[in-house]
Design a protein around this motif. Structure first.
Motif, mmCIF file in Angstrom:
data_model
loop_
_atom_site.group_PDB
_atom_site.id
_atom_site.type_symbol
_atom_site.label_atom_id
_atom_site.label_comp_id
_atom_site.label_asym_id
_atom_site.label_seq_id
_atom_site.Cartn_x
_atom_site.Cartn_y
_atom_site.Cartn_z
ATOM 1 N N GLN A 1 6.630 -5.534 1.312
ATOM 2 C CA GLN A 1 6.817 -6.916 0.911
ATOM 3 C C GLN A 1 7.974 -7.512 1.701
ATOM 4 N N GLU B 1 3.671 -11.994 -0.310
ATOM 5 C CA GLU B 1 3.109 -11.129 -1.332
ATOM 6 C C GLU B 1 3.183 -9.667 -0.892
ATOM 7 N N ARG B 2 3.085 -8.781 -1.880
ATOM 8 C CA ARG B 2 3.066 -7.357 -1.572
ATOM 9 C C ARG B 2 1.776 -7.032 -0.821
ATOM 10 N N SER C 1 -5.215 -2.571 -3.949
ATOM 11 C CA SER C 1 -4.752 -3.637 -4.842
ATOM 12 C C SER C 1 -3.515 -3.196 -5.605
ATOM 13 N N PRO C 2 -2.378 -3.875 -5.431
ATOM 14 C CA PRO C 2 -1.155 -3.436 -6.114
ATOM 15 C C PRO C 2 -1.239 -3.563 -7.635
ATOM 16 N N SER C 3 -2.123 -4.401 -8.132
ATOM 17 C CA SER C 3 -2.168 -4.642 -9.579
ATOM 18 C C SER C 3 -2.691 -3.452 -10.373
ATOM 19 N N VAL C 4 -3.340 -2.497 -9.730
ATOM 20 C CA VAL C 4 -3.932 -1.375 -10.465
ATOM 21 C C VAL C 4 -3.047 -0.136 -10.507
ATOM 22 N N TYR C 5 -1.889 -0.218 -9.869
ATOM 23 C CA TYR C 5 -1.019 0.949 -9.813
ATOM 24 C C TYR C 5 -0.252 1.143 -11.120
ATOM 25 N N ASP C 6 -0.039 2.403 -11.443
ATOM 26 C CA ASP C 6 0.635 2.745 -12.690
ATOM 27 C C ASP C 6 2.148 2.814 -12.554
ATOM 28 N N TRP D 1 5.676 2.599 -9.726
ATOM 29 C CA TRP D 1 6.239 2.148 -8.455
ATOM 30 C C TRP D 1 7.631 2.715 -8.243
#
Length: 126
Positions: free
Chosen positions: A41, A46-47, A109-114, A116
């Motif tokens: 980023q 955006e990431r 897709s960064p939104s699905v990661y558990d 970070w």
């Protein structure tokens, strides 16, 4: 508590190389059951997906801008995922984050990661 700790960032000249590492720890964390990804980023952006790797390391995925220059690999015995970055360009300058994904979502897709990490900064000078 699961922790992802990145290291290896820094300042490098254009055309140079860096290797980023991400070590995962956590009492109940089974590293073998997580796909891993690297994102970056830049300020005001955006990431962005950089690279991803499946559970065993047999499949890898790359963003178009880094294909042929970056390599992702993992060592499940060490709970480690690394990103070898060669032929770096000024446009690679960003904060780099590793992520852990347990489900079957889109690895890009960064939104699905558990989970970070906190990120490591990479600066490429021209």
């Amino acid at each position: 508590q699961v922790q992802l700790v990145e290291s290896g960032g820094g300042l490098v000249q254009s055309g140079g190389s860096l290797r980023l590492s991400c070590v995962v720890s956590g009492f109940t964390f089974n590293f073998n059951k997580y796909r891993m990804g690297w994102f970056r980023q830049a300020p005001g952006k955006e990431r962005e997906f950089v690279a991803g790797i499946n559970w065993s390391g047999t499949y890898t995925y790359y963003g178009d801008s880094v294909k042929g220059r970056f390599t992702i690999f993992r060592d499940n015995a060490k709970n480690l995922v690394a990103l070898q970055m060669n032929s770096l360009k000024p446009e690679d300058t960003a904060d780099y984050y590793c992520g852990a994904l347990s489900g079957l979502g889109n690895i890009k897709s960064p939104s699905v990661y558990d989970y970070w990490g906190q990120g490591t900064q990479v600066t490429v000078s021209s």
